[in-house]
Design a protein around this motif. Structure first.
Motif, PDB file in Angstrom:
ATOM      1  N   ASP A  61       0.794  -1.341  -0.050  1.00 45.74           N
ATOM      2  CA  ASP A  61       0.068   0.024  -0.164  1.00 45.74           C
ATOM      3  C   ASP A  61       0.731   1.093  -0.146  1.00 45.74           C
ATOM      4  O   ASP A  61       0.487   2.085  -0.742  1.00 45.74           O
ATOM      5  CB  ASP A  61      -1.020   0.006   1.314  1.00 45.74           C
ATOM      6  N   ALA A  62       1.920   1.193   0.836  1.00 44.69           N
ATOM      7  CA  ALA A  62       2.814   2.445   0.818  1.00 44.69           C
ATOM      8  C   ALA A  62       3.461   2.733  -0.428  1.00 44.69           C
ATOM      9  O   ALA A  62       3.572   3.679  -0.991  1.00 44.69           O
ATOM     10  CB  ALA A  62       3.926   2.045   2.026  1.00 44.69           C
ATOM     11  N   CYS A 107       2.157   1.887  -3.337  1.00 44.16           N
ATOM     12  CA  CYS A 107       1.122   2.334  -4.275  1.00 44.16           C
ATOM     13  C   CYS A 107       0.867   3.842  -4.187  1.00 44.16           C
ATOM     14  O   CYS A 107       0.130   4.460  -4.953  1.00 44.16           O
ATOM     15  CB  CYS A 107       0.031   1.371  -4.279  1.00 44.16           C
ATOM     16  N   HIS A 108       1.265   4.526  -2.883  1.00 37.54           N
ATOM     17  CA  HIS A 108       0.593   5.654  -2.464  1.00 37.54           C
ATOM     18  C   HIS A 108       2.072   6.380  -1.883  1.00 37.54           C
ATOM     19  O   HIS A 108       1.831   6.759  -0.773  1.00 37.54           O
ATOM     20  CB  HIS A 108      -0.539   5.667  -1.681  1.00 37.54           C
ATOM     21  N   PRO A 109       3.123   6.475  -2.478  1.00 46.35           N
ATOM     22  CA  PRO A 109       4.180   6.977  -1.781  1.00 46.35           C
ATOM     23  C   PRO A 109       4.199   8.468  -1.549  1.00 46.35           C
ATOM     24  O   PRO A 109       4.917   8.890  -0.548  1.00 46.35           O
ATOM     25  CB  PRO A 109       5.370   6.967  -3.035  1.00 46.35           C
ATOM     26  N   ASP A 110       3.252   9.226  -2.162  1.00 42.55           N
ATOM     27  CA  ASP A 110       3.057  10.783  -1.706  1.00 42.55           C
ATOM     28  C   ASP A 110       1.921  11.123  -0.607  1.00 42.55           C
ATOM     29  O   ASP A 110       1.796  12.290  -0.243  1.00 42.55           O
ATOM     30  CB  ASP A 110       2.719  11.635  -2.671  1.00 42.55           C
ATOM     31  N   ASP A 111       1.592   9.949  -0.176  1.00 43.62           N
ATOM     32  CA  ASP A 111       0.402  10.142   0.665  1.00 43.62           C
ATOM     33  C   ASP A 111       0.994  10.517   2.253  1.00 43.62           C
ATOM     34  O   ASP A 111       1.856   9.755   2.447  1.00 43.62           O
ATOM     35  CB  ASP A 111      -0.294   8.656   0.906  1.00 43.62           C
ATOM     36  N   SER A 133       1.504   7.957   4.962  1.00 41.15           N
ATOM     37  CA  SER A 133       2.165   6.764   4.511  1.00 41.15           C
ATOM     38  C   SER A 133       3.732   6.646   5.331  1.00 41.15           C
ATOM     39  O   SER A 133       4.175   7.708   5.694  1.00 41.15           O
ATOM     40  CB  SER A 133       2.412   6.474   2.787  1.00 41.15           C
ATOM     41  N   SER A 159       6.542   8.108   3.585  1.00 42.78           N
ATOM     42  CA  SER A 159       6.627   9.507   3.739  1.00 42.78           C
ATOM     43  C   SER A 159       7.369  10.145   4.823  1.00 42.78           C
ATOM     44  O   SER A 159       7.775  10.741   4.975  1.00 42.78           O
ATOM     45  CB  SER A 159       5.133  10.185   3.772  1.00 42.78           C
TER      46      SER A 159
END
Length: 68
Positions: free
Chosen positions: A50-51, A53-57, A60, A63
């Motif tokens: 999940d992290a 797939c969404h590195p800019d969250d 996360s 981040s």
């Protein structure tokens, strides 16, 4: 039926309704799994996927690791 096994999540504060947090931090959840080590590995794998797939969250862990 899930509430009978995993407890009533509506009784938990919204920020505590996190499967990984419950499995890793609550001893009573560890006892629910015959192969807890495998369950822990599965959860970490899902968190990493999940992290990735969404590195800019901003929420996360990726981040957090890259923050100053």
């Amino acid at each position: 039926m899930a509430a009978a096994v995993f407890g009533d999540w509506s009784e938990l504060a919204p920020q505590d309704r996190n499967w990984a947090r419950l499995v890793f931090l609550r001893p009573e959840y560890r006892e629910l799994f015959v192969e807890w080590d495998q369950k822990a590995s599965d959860i970490v794998s899902m968190l990493r996927m999940d992290a990735g797939c969404h590195p800019d969250d901003p929420g996360s862990p990726v981040s957090w690791a890259n923050s100053p």
